[in-house]
Write an enzyme that holds these catalytic residues in place. Sequence first.
Site, PDB file in Angstrom:
ATOM      1  CG  ASN A 118      -0.263   0.687   2.346  1.00  0.00           C
ATOM      2  OD1 ASN A 118      -0.667   1.931   2.372  1.00  0.00           O
ATOM      3  ND2 ASN A 118       0.364   0.098   3.398  1.00  0.00           N
ATOM      4  CB  SER A 183       3.818   5.521   7.205  1.00  0.00           C
ATOM      5  OG  SER A 183       3.232   5.486   5.925  1.00  0.00           O
ATOM      6  CG  ASN A 185       3.251   4.516   1.754  1.00  0.00           C
ATOM      7  OD1 ASN A 185       3.883   4.157   1.178  1.00  0.00           O
ATOM      8  ND2 ASN A 185       2.312   3.500   2.646  1.00  0.00           N
ATOM      9  CE  LYS A 225       2.218   0.013  12.875  1.00  0.00           C
ATOM     10  NZ  LYS A 225       0.968  -0.217  12.466  1.00  0.00           N
TER      11      LYS A 225
END
Length: 350
Positions: A118, A183, A185, A225
Site C-alpha cells: 500500500n 510509514s 508513504n 510505531k
Amino acid sequence: MSELYRVMRPWIFRLQPEQAHALTIALLRLGGGNPVGRWLLNAWFSSGRDDLQVHALGLTFRNPLGMAAGYDKDGLGWRGLACLGFGHIELGTVTLRPQPGNPPPRVFRLVEDEAVINRMGFPSRGAEFLARRLRPGRNDGLVLGVNIGKNKTTPLEEAVGEYLALFERFAPLADYLAVNISSPNTPNLRVLQGRDWLEGLLTPLAAKRESLAQLSGRRVPLLVKLAPDLSESELEEALEALMRCGMDGVILTNTTINREGLRSALAGETGGLSGTPLAAKSLAMVERAVRLVGDRLVVVASGGVMTPADAQARLDAGATLVQLYTGLIYAGPALVRDTLRVLRPGNGKE
C-alpha cells in the site's frame, strides 16, 4: 480460513482492494451500529474464551489480540470490529487536517506472496471528524487506541506542533495513543525515527502528557510505531530514546520497503509491504526489542501475523499484545476467533 470465507474470497478479490475495503467497512458500520447486528456478530464470532485478559499500560485488555492501525482510519466501523472478538482496536492513522492521501491505485494484493503493498499516504478526514466518532467515558470493555501522524505538507520542523495538537485532541477520547513516525508513504516521515529527531518529538509530547495528567488525573499511555527496516543499531537507539522520554510501549512493526524473495508481478509497486514476507523480520525485531527493553516498555507485535501460530509465536517471543491486519484479508474475519481459541493464557504483564 472458514469455509464460508473460502467460498467468498475469490469474489471479494475480484473487487479492487480499496473497493473491498470500503465494502467491509460499510458492513461493519451497519452491523455494529445497532443492537441486533452487534448481537449477531458477537454470537457468530465468539471464541468462548474469558481467560485471556492482559494487564498492560495501566489498562485491562480482554485478550491480547488487536486490530492494527490503518484499517479503520476514520472510526467508521470500530463498533462492528469489536464484535469480531478483538481486545483492542487502533484507529487511524489520523492527521490534524483532512487530506486525500496519495492518488489511486494505491493498494495491491500480491496473492502469490500472501502480501499487500500500500502507498495510501495517510488519507484522513481529519482529527475533528474522528473525534466526533468517539465519545468519552466508554464502558464497553474494549480498549480503543488512536494512531496519530503528521500531514503530508507539514515540514518536519513543524511536525512536533501537529503531534502535540493531535495528542491534546485525542487524549480525552482514547485509551492510548500511538505515534506513527514509520510509514514509508509520507515523504521523509521516517527521518523522525533518528535519535535526535525522535527525542525532539517525544520530549514535548511527554511534557504535554504530564501537564494534561495534572489537570485530568489521567495519564494517557503513549506508544511509538517503528519501521522494520531499521538496522540493529538504529533500533537500539530508537528504543533507548523511547525509554529516556518516558514512553510506555513500542509497536513493531510498520510495513517494509524491502522486496526480497517476492514472486508476484506486482512486487515492483512502490509503498509499504505487509503480510507473510514481513513475518520473519517483524518477529526478529520483537525478539531483539524484548531483550533490549525488558519490562521497561510494553512490546506490541504487528506485522506478518497471518495465522494463529504466528500470533502465539509473538507472545512466546515476549510481546504483550499482537495486532492483525493483512491476515484478515487472506484468512477472513474468523481469524480472530480461531486465534483466540488456541492462544495460551498468561501472556500479560503490568
